[in-house]
Design a protein around this motif. Structure first.
Motif, PDB file in Angstrom:
ATOM      1  N   PHE A   5      34.927  73.364  34.235  1.00  0.00           N
ATOM      2  CA  PHE A   5      34.088  74.546  34.051  1.00  0.00           C
ATOM      3  C   PHE A   5      34.406  75.219  32.724  1.00  0.00           C
ATOM      4  CE2 PHE A   5      34.718  74.021  38.608  1.00  0.00           C
ATOM      5  CZ  PHE A   5      33.417  74.045  39.093  1.00  0.00           C
ATOM      6  N   LEU A   6      33.379  75.845  32.150  1.00  0.00           N
ATOM      7  CA  LEU A   6      33.565  76.668  30.964  1.00  0.00           C
ATOM      8  C   LEU A   6      33.785  78.116  31.383  1.00  0.00           C
ATOM      9  CD1 LEU A   6      30.816  75.310  28.554  1.00  0.00           C
ATOM     10  CD2 LEU A   6      33.286  75.098  28.258  1.00  0.00           C
ATOM     11  N   LEU A   7      34.527  78.832  30.564  1.00  0.00           N
ATOM     12  CA  LEU A   7      34.730  80.269  30.726  1.00  0.00           C
ATOM     13  C   LEU A   7      33.940  80.948  29.619  1.00  0.00           C
ATOM     14  CD1 LEU A   7      38.582  80.083  31.333  1.00  0.00           C
ATOM     15  CD2 LEU A   7      36.760  80.244  33.058  1.00  0.00           C
ATOM     16  N   PRO A  53      21.392  71.056  28.122  1.00  0.00           N
ATOM     17  CA  PRO A  53      20.391  70.959  27.050  1.00  0.00           C
ATOM     18  C   PRO A  53      20.545  72.007  25.961  1.00  0.00           C
ATOM     19  CG  PRO A  53      19.455  72.099  28.929  1.00  0.00           C
ATOM     20  CD  PRO A  53      20.848  71.688  29.330  1.00  0.00           C
ATOM     21  N   ILE A  54      21.200  73.138  26.277  1.00  0.00           N
ATOM     22  CA  ILE A  54      21.296  74.264  25.340  1.00  0.00           C
ATOM     23  C   ILE A  54      22.692  74.307  24.738  1.00  0.00           C
ATOM     24  CG2 ILE A  54      20.947  76.735  25.040  1.00  0.00           C
ATOM     25  CD1 ILE A  54      18.469  75.241  26.066  1.00  0.00           C
ATOM     26  N   THR A  55      22.777  74.243  23.426  1.00  0.00           N
ATOM     27  CA  THR A  55      24.056  74.309  22.718  1.00  0.00           C
ATOM     28  C   THR A  55      23.864  75.074  21.412  1.00  0.00           C
ATOM     29  OG1 THR A  55      24.752  72.173  23.626  1.00  0.00           O
ATOM     30  CG2 THR A  55      25.929  72.948  21.692  1.00  0.00           C
ATOM     31  N   ASP A  56      24.856  75.905  21.081  1.00  0.00           N
ATOM     32  CA  ASP A  56      24.804  76.689  19.847  1.00  0.00           C
ATOM     33  C   ASP A  56      23.514  77.496  19.732  1.00  0.00           C
ATOM     34  OD1 ASP A  56      27.302  75.815  19.076  1.00  0.00           O
ATOM     35  OD2 ASP A  56      26.528  74.138  17.890  1.00  0.00           O
ATOM     36  N   LEU A  94      37.705  66.351  17.807  1.00  0.00           N
ATOM     37  CA  LEU A  94      37.851  67.437  18.759  1.00  0.00           C
ATOM     38  C   LEU A  94      36.903  68.598  18.500  1.00  0.00           C
ATOM     39  CD1 LEU A  94      40.648  65.869  19.147  1.00  0.00           C
ATOM     40  CD2 LEU A  94      41.484  68.043  20.014  1.00  0.00           C
ATOM     41  N   TYR A  95      36.265  68.643  17.346  1.00  0.00           N
ATOM     42  CA  TYR A  95      35.345  69.748  17.075  1.00  0.00           C
ATOM     43  C   TYR A  95      34.224  69.749  18.116  1.00  0.00           C
ATOM     44  CZ  TYR A  95      37.422  70.411  12.415  1.00  0.00           C
ATOM     45  OH  TYR A  95      38.291  70.657  11.365  1.00  0.00           O
ATOM     46  N   GLY A  96      33.977  70.897  18.696  1.00  0.00           N
ATOM     47  CA  GLY A  96      32.905  71.021  19.681  1.00  0.00           C
ATOM     48  C   GLY A  96      33.202  70.378  21.014  1.00  0.00           C
ATOM     49  N   GLN A  97      34.457  70.002  21.272  1.00  0.00           N
ATOM     50  CA  GLN A  97      34.760  69.268  22.498  1.00  0.00           C
ATOM     51  C   GLN A  97      35.106  70.169  23.680  1.00  0.00           C
ATOM     52  OE1 GLN A  97      34.223  66.262  23.278  1.00  0.00           O
ATOM     53  NE2 GLN A  97      33.790  65.346  21.304  1.00  0.00           N
ATOM     54  N   GLY A  98      34.643  71.395  23.660  1.00  0.00           N
ATOM     55  CA  GLY A  98      34.710  72.202  24.869  1.00  0.00           C
ATOM     56  C   GLY A  98      33.563  71.832  25.775  1.00  0.00           C
ATOM     57  N   GLY A 156      27.482  71.668  31.052  1.00  0.00           N
ATOM     58  CA  GLY A 156      28.152  70.634  30.284  1.00  0.00           C
ATOM     59  C   GLY A 156      28.618  71.035  28.910  1.00  0.00           C
ATOM     60  N   THR A 157      27.947  72.015  28.283  1.00  0.00           N
ATOM     61  CA  THR A 157      28.289  72.414  26.919  1.00  0.00           C
ATOM     62  C   THR A 157      28.216  73.930  26.797  1.00  0.00           C
ATOM     63  OG1 THR A 157      25.961  72.104  26.279  1.00  0.00           O
ATOM     64  CG2 THR A 157      27.481  70.305  25.777  1.00  0.00           C
ATOM     65  N   CYS A 158      28.881  74.456  25.765  1.00  0.00           N
ATOM     66  CA  CYS A 158      28.836  75.901  25.539  1.00  0.00           C
ATOM     67  C   CYS A 158      27.449  76.286  25.035  1.00  0.00           C
ATOM     68  CB  CYS A 158      29.910  76.322  24.555  1.00  0.00           C
ATOM     69  SG  CYS A 158      29.791  75.553  22.936  1.00  0.00           S
ATOM     70  N   LEU A 159      27.005  77.451  25.431  1.00  0.00           N
ATOM     71  CA  LEU A 159      25.652  77.891  25.115  1.00  0.00           C
ATOM     72  C   LEU A 159      25.545  78.476  23.712  1.00  0.00           C
ATOM     73  CD1 LEU A 159      24.833  79.646  28.510  1.00  0.00           C
ATOM     74  CD2 LEU A 159      24.171  77.346  27.792  1.00  0.00           C
ATOM     75  N   ALA A 160      26.600  79.149  23.261  1.00  0.00           N
ATOM     76  CA  ALA A 160      26.566  79.825  21.965  1.00  0.00           C
ATOM     77  C   ALA A 160      27.884  79.602  21.252  1.00  0.00           C
ATOM     78  CB  ALA A 160      26.309  81.323  22.158  1.00  0.00           C
ATOM     79  N   GLY A 161      27.819  79.140  20.010  1.00  0.00           N
ATOM     80  CA  GLY A 161      29.032  78.874  19.248  1.00  0.00           C
ATOM     81  C   GLY A 161      29.775  77.676  19.802  1.00  0.00           C
ATOM     82  N   GLY A 162      31.021  77.550  19.417  1.00  0.00           N
ATOM     83  CA  GLY A 162      31.841  76.470  19.957  1.00  0.00           C
ATOM     84  C   GLY A 162      31.714  75.158  19.233  1.00  0.00           C
ATOM     85  N   GLY A 163      31.059  75.148  18.058  1.00  0.00           N
ATOM     86  CA  GLY A 163      30.890  73.886  17.359  1.00  0.00           C
ATOM     87  C   GLY A 163      32.089  73.451  16.538  1.00  0.00           C
TER      88      GLY A 163
END
Length: 412
Positions: free
Chosen positions: A21-23, A169-172, A127-131, A98-105
């Protein structure tokens, strides 16, 4: 006098699930590096079943071992609820996506484990963006020779398992055009992707030795194939999926994976060979599943044709029906598949929330709410109808699934 008993068509295997899970910040959808604070707030049994992950913006829950889908559902809901409460106390929302919605790249805030820092030293910008977050289904197959053969039999269906779970589907702050962008990000690891066709357990081990010697992995825990032999449990581990949006969808995935493994194991014991699926085409089918999810088309590796993803799902259901029946999972799995077909996949629901106002915060609110929703199989309310998705093959046809002997129509 000896009493004979009819052998069931498929073995009933144990199962367990790991969910990542993401926080996130509920107000912005951005990541919150508060895993350490969350872990300090946990107590009781949950403290042993929730563990840190690669970054400080993630945690992982580990279910107990189960033979019953309802028991697994109750366990997953309990873990999600307890972890969400601890996350809230640390100022974050627990997000099943599955991926962060905003930032995290960029470079994530790594956990303190020395192993993760060794990984950074070896793989650097990988490892960049691997959250990113997936879920792993373990099925109990202790015999390693049988397990690698089950992996061979499962290979044609791995792309569909991704499509059914696609939830990123939504990232950054934007729509990537993929139902599972997590799958694309994770593909950068040198040990990721669909598993090879294994000739034996010895062949499997020789490939691991080569990966280690080459530097592509630091240890057996870095074998990131979509199916692998667990390095610490007597299980075959399916690692295909995004973290599922809801408990109901996670349980549906677990039921399908267990039934696929059980059906394959029965074939192995009967001497039926696995289909010789070409590795290049398997990778192509996996890419197609990551892009289209369940709202588009899929490449059927057994026929070489592009067909609606839900048609392929119907074929999988027929393939694993013996395994679903043996475990008593057929009504629950078909009911959840029917709900997904009527209301849209996790990826489709994220997109619908985003398109209403083009705001990531609306997606964050949806994800946090879905994460701890009580599924119908545990007495929760039925989901509210989702908006139609243009161009989808998943238009609703008919009502809810019947409790016994579901047919292909019940996926509709």
């Amino acid at each position: 006098m000896t009493t004979s008993h009819a052998k069931p068509p498929c073995p009933v295997l144990t199962m367990g699930m790991e969910e990542e899970f993401l926080l996130i910040d509920p107000r912005s959808g951005g990541l919150r590096p508060v895993a350490d604070q969350l872990m300090r707030r946990l107590g009781g049994a949950a403290a042993c079943q929730v563990v840190p992950e690669l970054t400080k913006c993630q945690v992982e829950t580990n279910s107990a071992v189960h033979t019953d889908l309802r028991g697994l559902a109750a366990d997953l809901l309990r873990l999600r609820t307890l972890t969400a409460a601890a996350a809230s106390g640390a100022g974050a929302g627990l997000a099943a996506c599955g991926t962060c919605l905003a930032g995290g790249g960029g470079m994530p805030a790594l956990s303190s484990s020395p192993r993760y820092w060794r990984m950074y030293g070896q793989y650097r910008a990988v490892l960049y963006g691997q959250g990113v977050c997936g879920c792993h289904v373990h099925v109990g197959i202790a015999d390693r020779e049988e397990a690698v053969q089950v992996s061979n039999h499962a290979r044609p269906w791995l792309p569909l398992l991704l499509a059914l779970s696609a939830n990123s589907p939504i990232t950054d702050g934007k729509d990537t055009g993929y139902a599972s962008w997590r799958a694309m990000l994770w593909a950068r690891w040198p040990s990721s992707g669909p598993p090879p066709f294994f000739h034996s357990a010895g062949h499997y081990d020789s490939l691991l030795r080569g990966l280690h010697a080459s530097g592509a992995i630091l240890d057996r825990g870095m074998v990131y194939w979509l199916v692998r032999l667990s390095h610490h449990l007597p299980t075959l581990e399916f690692r295909t999926a995004d973290t599922c949006a809801t408990v109901g969808e996670a349980v549906m995935l677990a039921g399908l994976v267990r039934a696929l493994a059980a059906t394959a194991l029965d074939d192995v014991r009967r001497g039926i060979p696995a289909p010789p699926v070409d590795q290049t085409l398997l990778c192509a089918a996996y890419w197609r599943a990551a892009r289209d999810g369940m709202e588009g088309d899929a490449y059927d590796l057994l026929t070489g044709r592009v067909i609606p993803a839900w048609t392929l799902a119907e074929r999988l259901l027929e393939r694993v029906r013996p395994g679903l029946s043996a475990g008593g999972d057929l009504p629950l799995v078909t009911a959840e598949l029917g709900r997904m077909r009527r209301h849209g996949s996790g990826a489709a629901r994220q997109r619908a929330a985003y398109r209403r106002r083009d705001r990531v915060t609306d997606v964050a609110e949806l994800i946090i709410r879905q994460t701890v929703g009580v599924p119908e199989l545990l007495g929760g309310p039925p989901p509210s109808p989702g908006p139609a998705v243009a161009g989808t093959h998943a238009a609703p046809v008919g009502g809810a699934a019947r409790a016994q002997e579901p047919t292909r129509q019940e996926l509709r």
